[in-house]
Scaffold this motif. Structure first.
Motif, PDB file in Angstrom:
ATOM      1  N   ASN A  60       0.819  -1.220   0.000  1.00 18.85           N
ATOM      2  CA  ASN A  60       0.000   0.000   0.000  1.00 18.85           C
ATOM      3  C   ASN A  60       0.850   1.267   0.000  1.00 18.85           C
ATOM      4  N   THR A  61       1.990   1.233  -0.701  1.00 17.86           N
ATOM      5  CA  THR A  61       2.773   2.442  -0.904  1.00 17.86           C
ATOM      6  C   THR A  61       2.684   2.847  -2.374  1.00 17.86           C
ATOM      7  N   VAL A  62       3.181   4.038  -2.671  1.00 14.99           N
ATOM      8  CA  VAL A  62       3.192   4.525  -4.043  1.00 14.99           C
ATOM      9  C   VAL A  62       4.607   4.366  -4.590  1.00 14.99           C
ATOM     10  N   CYS A  63       4.738   3.478  -5.568  1.00 11.84           N
ATOM     11  CA  CYS A  63       6.027   3.247  -6.250  1.00 11.84           C
ATOM     12  C   CYS A  63       7.134   2.908  -5.241  1.00 11.84           C
ATOM     13  N   TYR A  64       6.780   2.257  -4.150  1.00 14.46           N
ATOM     14  CA  TYR A  64       7.740   1.892  -3.103  1.00 14.46           C
ATOM     15  C   TYR A  64       8.539   3.089  -2.591  1.00 14.46           C
ATOM     16  N   GLY A  65       8.011   4.302  -2.792  1.00 17.32           N
ATOM     17  CA  GLY A  65       8.724   5.488  -2.330  1.00 17.32           C
ATOM     18  C   GLY A  65       9.944   5.824  -3.161  1.00 17.32           C
ATOM     19  N   ARG A  66      10.061   5.215  -4.363  1.00 20.33           N
ATOM     20  CA  ARG A  66      11.253   5.436  -5.206  1.00 20.33           C
ATOM     21  C   ARG A  66      10.875   6.076  -6.531  1.00 20.33           C
ATOM     22  N   GLY A  67       9.786   6.765  -6.558  1.00 17.44           N
ATOM     23  CA  GLY A  67       9.340   7.427  -7.779  1.00 17.44           C
ATOM     24  C   GLY A  67       8.058   8.187  -7.503  1.00 17.44           C
ATOM     25  N   THR A  68       7.558   8.845  -8.523  1.00 16.60           N
ATOM     26  CA  THR A  68       6.316   9.585  -8.407  1.00 16.60           C
ATOM     27  C   THR A  68       5.291   8.999  -9.374  1.00 16.60           C
ATOM     28  N   CYS A  69       4.039   9.116  -8.988  1.00 14.66           N
ATOM     29  CA  CYS A  69       2.951   8.570  -9.793  1.00 14.66           C
ATOM     30  C   CYS A  69       2.391   9.669 -10.679  1.00 14.66           C
ATOM     31  N   LYS A  70       2.561   9.517 -11.976  1.00 11.30           N
ATOM     32  CA  LYS A  70       2.027  10.466 -12.939  1.00 11.30           C
ATOM     33  C   LYS A  70       1.259   9.694 -14.002  1.00 11.30           C
ATOM     34  N   CYS A  71       0.050  10.158 -14.230  1.00  9.38           N
ATOM     35  CA  CYS A  71      -0.819   9.486 -15.192  1.00  9.38           C
ATOM     36  C   CYS A  71      -0.983   8.004 -14.845  1.00  9.38           C
ATOM     37  N   ASN A  72      -1.078   7.724 -13.548  1.00 11.65           N
ATOM     38  CA  ASN A  72      -1.312   6.365 -13.056  1.00 11.65           C
ATOM     39  C   ASN A  72      -0.169   5.412 -13.394  1.00 11.65           C
ATOM     40  N   ARG A  73       1.015   5.979 -13.639  1.00  4.51           N
ATOM     41  CA  ARG A  73       2.206   5.173 -13.896  1.00  4.51           C
ATOM     42  C   ARG A  73       3.362   5.718 -13.075  1.00  4.51           C
ATOM     43  N   CYS A  74       4.218   4.816 -12.651  1.00  2.00           N
ATOM     44  CA  CYS A  74       5.360   5.224 -11.846  1.00  2.00           C
ATOM     45  C   CYS A  74       6.463   5.815 -12.729  1.00  2.00           C
ATOM     46  N   GLU A  75       6.928   6.986 -12.373  1.00  3.58           N
ATOM     47  CA  GLU A  75       8.138   7.542 -12.970  1.00  3.58           C
ATOM     48  C   GLU A  75       9.240   7.359 -11.936  1.00  3.58           C
ATOM     49  N   CYS A  76      10.081   6.349 -12.190  1.00  4.29           N
ATOM     50  CA  CYS A  76      11.042   5.904 -11.190  1.00  4.29           C
ATOM     51  C   CYS A  76      12.276   6.789 -11.169  1.00  4.29           C
ATOM     52  N   LYS A  77      12.901   6.840  -9.998  1.00  4.06           N
ATOM     53  CA  LYS A  77      14.179   7.514  -9.877  1.00  4.06           C
ATOM     54  C   LYS A  77      15.259   6.676 -10.555  1.00  4.06           C
ATOM     55  N   GLU A  78      16.406   7.323 -10.798  1.00  5.92           N
ATOM     56  CA  GLU A  78      17.457   6.709 -11.620  1.00  5.92           C
ATOM     57  C   GLU A  78      17.837   5.330 -11.093  1.00  5.92           C
ATOM     58  N   GLY A  79      17.820   4.383 -11.984  1.00  9.58           N
ATOM     59  CA  GLY A  79      18.226   3.022 -11.663  1.00  9.58           C
ATOM     60  C   GLY A  79      17.066   2.087 -11.399  1.00  9.58           C
ATOM     61  N   TYR A  80      15.964   2.590 -10.844  1.00  9.17           N
ATOM     62  CA  TYR A  80      14.825   1.738 -10.513  1.00  9.17           C
ATOM     63  C   TYR A  80      13.950   1.523 -11.744  1.00  9.17           C
ATOM     64  N   GLN A  81      13.345   0.355 -11.798  1.00  4.96           N
ATOM     65  CA  GLN A  81      12.669  -0.080 -13.005  1.00  4.96           C
ATOM     66  C   GLN A  81      11.160  -0.113 -12.816  1.00  4.96           C
ATOM     67  N   ARG A  82      10.473   0.182 -13.892  1.00  5.05           N
ATOM     68  CA  ARG A  82       9.028   0.045 -13.901  1.00  5.05           C
ATOM     69  C   ARG A  82       8.653  -1.438 -13.868  1.00  5.05           C
ATOM     70  N   PRO A  83       7.399  -1.764 -13.466  1.00  6.69           N
ATOM     71  CA  PRO A  83       6.273  -0.831 -13.339  1.00  6.69           C
ATOM     72  C   PRO A  83       6.152  -0.147 -11.996  1.00  6.69           C
ATOM     73  N   GLN A  84       6.791  -0.641 -10.925  1.00  8.70           N
ATOM     74  CA  GLN A  84       6.535  -0.081  -9.603  1.00  8.70           C
ATOM     75  C   GLN A  84       7.811   0.297  -8.865  1.00  8.70           C
ATOM     76  N   CYS A  85       8.922   0.451  -9.604  1.00  9.39           N
ATOM     77  CA  CYS A  85      10.181   0.921  -9.026  1.00  9.39           C
ATOM     78  C   CYS A  85      10.684  -0.004  -7.918  1.00  9.39           C
ATOM     79  N   LYS A  86      10.434  -1.309  -8.079  1.00 12.31           N
ATOM     80  CA  LYS A  86      10.827  -2.238  -7.026  1.00 12.31           C
ATOM     81  C   LYS A  86      12.276  -2.680  -7.166  1.00 12.31           C
ATOM     82  N   ILE A  87      12.720  -2.880  -8.414  1.00 14.36           N
ATOM     83  CA  ILE A  87      14.052  -3.429  -8.664  1.00 14.36           C
ATOM     84  C   ILE A  87      14.951  -2.319  -9.194  1.00 14.36           C
ATOM     85  N   CYS A  88      16.196  -2.312  -8.742  1.00 13.30           N
ATOM     86  CA  CYS A  88      17.171  -1.329  -9.213  1.00 13.30           C
ATOM     87  C   CYS A  88      18.278  -2.044  -9.978  1.00 13.30           C
ATOM     88  N   LEU A  89      18.460  -1.655 -11.248  1.00 12.82           N
ATOM     89  CA  LEU A  89      19.554  -2.188 -12.072  1.00 12.82           C
ATOM     90  C   LEU A  89      20.715  -1.216 -12.015  1.00 12.82           C
TER      91      LEU A  89
END
Length: 781
Positions: A594-623
């Protein structure tokens, strides 16, 4: 007299504080486009307007009237000519706090209604008082796991009814108890769906009831004999897997208020007893159950009817419904699942966890302790907060936390003790008649705050429409001229149609470009914009803007969900995006916790815009991110063993990014690390990444593997032996070199000797003796 070194340093320090500290705390007015007093007031909380006539200089824009009060006074504006709207607070309803409980509705929170009229950006503070009424009713719903492993516990609960009522009656004279039971969904792989096994999931010689998800057994009752009778009629059931459907049961107990029998004025408790974990949202997919939980009551004949049709609720859904219905859960669980339910308790406000004994005999004492902890902790928060409004709580009690934005907490509060909270409210935009509620968690009492803003100026202008200040061609509005029809200019000095001089025309050109961008006429040094082909007007200081050339979506300007303003879409409430093409929603960005993008991005247009390195769809994994086992090693070492490079400032460097605990062994498998610390010891720890970029929970093994220290005696003995051996070896080497050198010289001598030829003639320099003396005693021997 010269200052010494200490005095010089003190003088420099005070100078830096005066330049940086004091100035930064001063009031600032950030002005944008200012055309009126209202524009000024909306620009910031410290912007004020000078309505004094002739305040601006010749050729100066009227926007110069907008600044901070100190700056305007310094520039010559009289104090009584300054317009600065203030905050207004009025208490609409304020019933006094009740002393004790009676049959009427008790008052535990005051005031009950407040009306605020705020200036945007300017905070106001008011006080809220709370007192827990003595003898306040308690409704306790006993929700029990009836899977086979709880067989012994059920037998003991059947005998504990008297003790439960006695414990509640010691707290209040108005106690009620209800009872419910749960196992799990009657579908594979949770329950054996063989027809015989569904009817009797236990052994043949064991008395048990048919498999079920959740059953409501007894509505709230003050009668001890009725509770004992209903509980005695219960038998154990069974299922296949270890996690149970406890969240399903708690959700129905929360939302089916009429069936459970919750009273309007009572402290509502759910006591969940179990020895297993819980299924949650998403687990239903294992049985092909894809429909999300709808958070509604589905009870018929006291059975949950949607058990095999709807998925389990998420923790967030359950927490929201418990909070909405003022229900406080107490998790009475066995030791093996204590950690799991403590993590669950962190996500559910006003909840407690207690450890059951193996046969649940301590459940009464556990409930008493948990109730005392819950009732002594008062948490005040808000609901339905409007956009661009901020609320900060400052508790006024002995055991209080720091001021917090979302909630205020007072701990160790006794019944009958009055406490208060200072509530600071700030509105950051103009609004009318918005409202939100403030309430203590788990308590029915609420405070309704009605909020509106003061964004306009009340200048008390004269009604003369031919004011001398405006050359008799207009009236004064907050110090500036509002010209009559047909006149323009700062003082209405120009008539429409008059041609101005070239200098006035130049003021209508932007960057020496076309006058008024070719979209308007320059009148008295200002542009009067033309209309577009569709009948709308160009606007802007140089007529540079129109409201027809914005981005389109589905062939509609601003997607039909907003208005075009100077080439930019201004979306209607509930929509966002460059073309207002998206509904404001975070559903697609919500994670399982129940968090938004795991706190590693912002939700715009119902999609996560992840911070550098983190991957969509929910910014859970960082490459490409660094291995946390290595990056967190120094913090793990200082937090767990008080050593390493961060030892001196461990709490500052690490406590904000790592929540840790020391364990004897790991429980739930996750990312496990093994690293060597600064002392050469191997440290084993487990990392769970929490919400946010650099936020971890660590479990650290108490023991670390360190190499045995070297033997001092062996080192000293070995060192002496090594030195002696090397010395002897060097002496032998030197002796060998000397021998080799002598041997070489001897051989050279031998060779030279062989080459020499001795002369056989007498030495010409030799002469015989002239006198010969004979020793008479020499015998010749």
């Amino acid at each position: 007299m010269l200052l010494d070194m200490d005095q010089c340093l003190l003088f420099v320090l005070l100078l830096m504080m005066g330049r940086n500290g004091l100035c930064q705390q001063g009031q600032v007015c950030s002005k944008s486009v200012i055309n009126s007093c209202g524009d000024c007031i909306r620009s910031g909380p410290y912007c004020v307007w000078c309505k004094q006539l002739n305040f601006t200089k010749a050729g100066e824009q009227e926007a110069a009237r907008c600044d901070t009060q100190a700056q305007l006074i310094e520039r010559g504006c009289k104090r009584d000519e300054i317009i600065s709207p203030k905050n207004n607070l009025s208490i609409v309803q304020e019933h006094p706090l009740s002393v004790s409980f009676n049959q009427q509705e008790p008052v535990q929170l005051t005031p009950q209604k407040i009306s605020l009229k705020l200036r945007p950006g300017l905070s106001t503070t008011f006080s809220v008082s709370f007192k827990r009424v003595q003898g306040y009713p308690v409704d306790l719903y006993y929700l029990m796991d009836l899977s086979y492993s709880m067989k012994d516990d059920l037998e003991n609960i059947k005998e504990l009814g008297k003790d439960l009522f006695a414990a509640l009656n010691s707290i209040t004279g108005h106690a009620q108890i209800g009872f419910g039971a749960f196992v799990d969904k009657t579908a594979l792989p949770y329950t054996n769906t063989n027809e015989k096994k569904l009817q009797k999931p236990c052994d043949e010689n064991q008395q048990c009831q048919a498999a079920f998800g959740y059953r409501h057994v007894l509505s709230m009752t003050p009668r001890e004999d009725e509770f004992k009778k209903k509980v005695t009629e219960q038998f154990i059931s069974g299922n296949l897997d270890s996690p149970e459907g406890s969240l399903d049961a708690m959700m129905q107990a929360a939302v089916c208020g009429n069936k459970i029998g919750w009273r309007n004025s009572s402290t509502r408790l759910i006591v969940l007893t179990t020895d297993a974990g819980f299924h949650m949202a998403g687990d239903g997919k294992l049985a092909g159950i894809l429909e999300p939980n709808d958070e509604y009551c589905h009870m018929e004949n006291n059975l949950y009817t949607k058990s095999i049709e709807m998925d389990y609720p998420s923790v967030g859904q359950l927490a929201m419904q418990l909070e909405k219905n003022n229900i406080q859960p107490i998790f009475a669980v066995t030791k093996n699942v204590e950690t799991v339910y403590k993590e669950l308790s962190k996500m559910i406000p006003k909840s407690e966890v207690g450890v059951l004994s193996s046969d649940s005999k301590n459940v009464v004492h556990l409930i008493e302790s948990a109730y005392n902890r819950l009732s002594s902790k008062v948490t005040v928060t808000h609901d339905n907060l409007p956009d661009n409004v901020r609320v900060v709580y400052t508790p006024q009690c002995k055991h209080a936390g720091l001021p917090a934005e979302n909630e205020g907490v007072c701990d160790n509060v006794k019944a009958g003790q009055e406490i208060s909270f200072n509530v600071t409210v700030t509105a950051y935009s103009c609004m009318t008649d918005k409202s939100f509620t403030i309430r203590p968690l788990g308590i029915k009492d609420t405070l309704t705050v009605t909020l509106s803003t003061n964004c306009e100026c009340e200048c008390e202008d004269p009604q003369d429409k031919s004011h001398p200040h405006c050359k008799g061609k207009g009236k004064v509005s907050c110090g500036i001229c509002s010209c009559s029809e047909g006149f323009v200019g700062q003082f209405c000095e120009c008539s429409i149609g008059d041609r101005d001089e070239r200098s006035l025309q130049a003021s209508c050109q932007r960057h020496n470009d076309t006058e008024c961008e070719g979209r308007g006429d320059c009148v008295c040094g200002r542009c009067q914009c033309h209309t577009t082909e569709s009948g709308n007007s160009y606007h802007g200081d140089f007529c540079e803007c129109d409201d027809e050339h914005c981005e389109k979506f589905q062939n509609k300007l601003c997607g039909g969900n907003g208005k075009c303003n100077c080439g930019t879409c201004k979306c209607n409430p509930g929509y966002e995006g460059s073309a207002c093409q998206c509904k404001v929603s975070e559903e697609g960005c919500r994670t399982l916790n129940n968090t938004v993008c795991y706190g590693r991005g912002t939700c715009k247009c119902n999609r996560c815009e992840c911070k550098e390195g983190y991957q969509r769809p929910q910014c859970k994994i960082c490459l490409g991110c660094s291995d946390p086992c290595q990056t967190k090693l120094n913090c793990i070492e200082c937090l767990g063993f008080d050593s390493g490079p961060f030892k001196k400032n461990c709490s500052v460097a690490c406590s904000q990014s790592i929540y840790h605990e020391m364990v004897d062994q790991f429980t739930i498998p996750t990312r496990q690390c093994q690293q060597k610390d600064t002392k050469g010891c191997w440290i084993k720890f487990k990392l769970d990444q929490l919400v946010g970029e650099d936020n971890y929970r660590a479990e650290i093994l108490k023991q670390r593997d360190c190499p045995e220290p070297p033997s001092v005696t062996a080192i000293i003995g070995g060192s002496i032996a090594s030195v002696a051996f090397i010395g002897i070896l060097l002496l032998m080497l030197i002796k060998l070199l000397i021998y080799m050198k002598d041997l070489k010289e001897f051989r050279k001598f031998e060779n030279e000797k062989k080459k020499s030829k001795w002369a056989e003639a007498d030495n010409p320099l030799f002469q015989n003796a002239t006198t010969t003396v004979t020793n008479p005693t020499f015998t010749g021997e």
